[in-house]
Enzyme design. Sequence first.
Site, short mmCIF file in Angstrom:
data_model
loop_
_atom_site.label_atom_id
_atom_site.label_comp_id
_atom_site.label_asym_id
_atom_site.label_seq_id
_atom_site.Cartn_x
_atom_site.Cartn_y
_atom_site.Cartn_z
N ASN A 15 -6.46 2.22 2.59
CA ASN A 15 -7.85 2.65 2.78
C ASN A 15 -7.28 3.83 1.64
OD1 ASN A 15 -8.44 1.18 4.86
ND2 ASN A 15 -7.51 2.27 6.38
N GLU A 20 1.02 -0.73 -0.01
CA GLU A 20 0.33 0.19 -0.33
C GLU A 20 0.76 1.24 -0.16
OE1 GLU A 20 -2.78 0.11 3.29
OE2 GLU A 20 -3.49 2.24 2.55
N GLU A 52 -6.51 -9.43 3.02
CA GLU A 52 -5.91 -8.62 3.94
C GLU A 52 -5.25 -9.51 5.94
OE1 GLU A 52 -6.06 -4.57 5.89
OE2 GLU A 52 -6.62 -4.24 3.04
N GLU A 84 -12.68 -1.79 1.71
CA GLU A 84 -13.33 -1.97 3.41
C GLU A 84 -14.82 -0.63 3.30
OE1 GLU A 84 -10.31 -0.96 6.09
OE2 GLU A 84 -9.95 -3.55 6.34
N GLN A 87 1.48 -6.34 5.47
CA GLN A 87 1.76 -6.01 4.13
C GLN A 87 3.79 -6.87 4.03
OE1 GLN A 87 1.30 -2.07 3.03
NE2 GLN A 87 -0.91 -1.54 4.39
O1 AHR Z 1 -3.43 -2.42 6.24
C1 AHR Z 1 -3.08 -1.73 6.94
C2 AHR Z 1 -4.84 -1.15 6.64
O2 AHR Z 1 -5.21 -1.98 7.24
C3 AHR Z 1 -5.37 -1.18 5.40
O3 AHR Z 1 -5.05 0.21 4.54
C4 AHR Z 1 -6.91 -0.81 5.44
O4 AHR Z 1 -7.69 -1.77 4.47
C5 AHR Z 1 -6.86 -2.01 6.71
O5 AHR Z 1 -7.82 -1.35 7.57
#
Ligand code: AHR
Length: 512
Positions: A73, A28, A293, A174, A353
């Site tokens: 996000n 991300e 995730e 989300e 991640q």
């Molecule tokens: O992985 C970190 C965050 O966790 C991501 O941006 C979001 O999708 C989730 O809330």
Amino acid sequence: MAKQAKVTLERTFTIGEVDKNVFGSFVEHLGRGVYNGIYEPAHKEADEHGFRKDVAELVKELGVSIIRYPGGNFVSGYRWEDGIGPVEFRPKRLDLAWRTLETNEVGINEFASWCRRTDAEPMLAVNLGTRGIEAAVDLLEYCNYPEGTYWSDLRIRHGYRAPHNIKVWCLGNEMDGTWETGHKTPMEYGRLAAETARAMKRFDPDIKLVSCGSSHTFMDTFPEWEAETLAHTYDVVDYISLHQYFGNEEGDTANFLARSLETEHFIKTVIAICDYIKAKKRGKKDIMLSFDEWNVWYHSKLRDDDEMKYNPWQASPCLLEDVYTFEDALVTGLMLITFMKHADRLKIACMAQLVNVIAPIMTHTGGGVCRQTIFYPLLHASRYGRGTALWPLVASPKYDSKDYSDVPYLEAIAVMNEEAEELTLFAVNRCLDESINVDCFFRGFEDYSITEHIAFESENLKAANTVANPDAVVPYSRRDSYVKLGKGEFSIEIGKASWNVIRLKKTTVNVY
Ligand code: AHR
């Protein structure tokens, strides 16, 4: 005194093929995930594109099959056009999701090319927070159309003649969460996702689409969100997403290790909802699960809240930089076992991640790189977990923890690779002070022998690997941990609080 357990396998009791995309990851635009993570042009290890070769080597070693991008996000406020074309003309923007400065030096072209160079497939999320159908289909055309249209010719002018051919697309991120820019009700999201999906599939019916599920099981709208949104998207999507993170805030390790039972429950609930909607629609297809995730995430949370509140709008600040302990690795191992147990329906999983941001790989800007503890279960699962998952009958003693009862000490799954004539048993012992002697009865594997027992264990559950001390806790090949009981039968010792990979191969001489 060791505990006793039993694992019985039968070669024909199969769960399903473990999809290679279960060993996926996620990058991300957040903190040092991209900038000063995978990409650091000033680093001595940078390649001609500005990406760190030492980091790419570890990504390749991990063998991640698919990498979700660009958020998270972040995607809910992202204008993908900002990240294409000559870098000097790309705008700097405020990212409202993480309250940072986005320089847009890396965009879809750089990411997709890097992904292919690291032997992984890109999985793109489109922005359904602040944007919608038009931006999504423009992006799809820019990425995947060969040539001769406005967007495809623009990509070619940007130096990317071959289309990126991206097959898997997430319809937002989300969208049930109020923290998400452009958060939606299930009705609003369901309608927008369905219409976006319809348009994207008109472009290419073979792409695969992921509908947003709940951000977590603790959301008030779970599981109604899944039912209501799928009622709109069922016909035009292929997967629904699941997200889950765990922490050990209370310092109760026995309880922490039991948390994967929630993963199991989450998966079963979402499958039930998918099947309910299928029945309601008189549908023919099964919706598959994309657990896109998952991880442990808590070490850095308080620090991050302060950083975003008091020091906003920095470019690539240190955010979500959890330093993972050994016990965190056990939880990731337990989650991976749970995913493989649902190989028939769970077809994508992305550890969130990949680099620096709640990640298995940690770098120092301008410095070294290390494998965090959570690197190892994913490495082993990705390397040895490809094949057909077999249903293990596990008879294990159990314990009660603060939030869970009847937690089995032993958690296990087996994966058979028929082509390579190999069988791998992945096992975690949740017991913190005793080993388990596991009697194994593997029917149909009478001519298989153990070739290796990889064990990952640590007297110190809080041990961590860092760039300064990268090998504080590493797996090793255990010797003399097993005795032969008969053909296809052996007894093996699984150490207290450990992750284990027991590898067998067909042999002509049985050497258990
Ligand atoms: O992985 C970190 C965050 O966790 C991501 O941006 C979001 O999708 C989730 O809330």
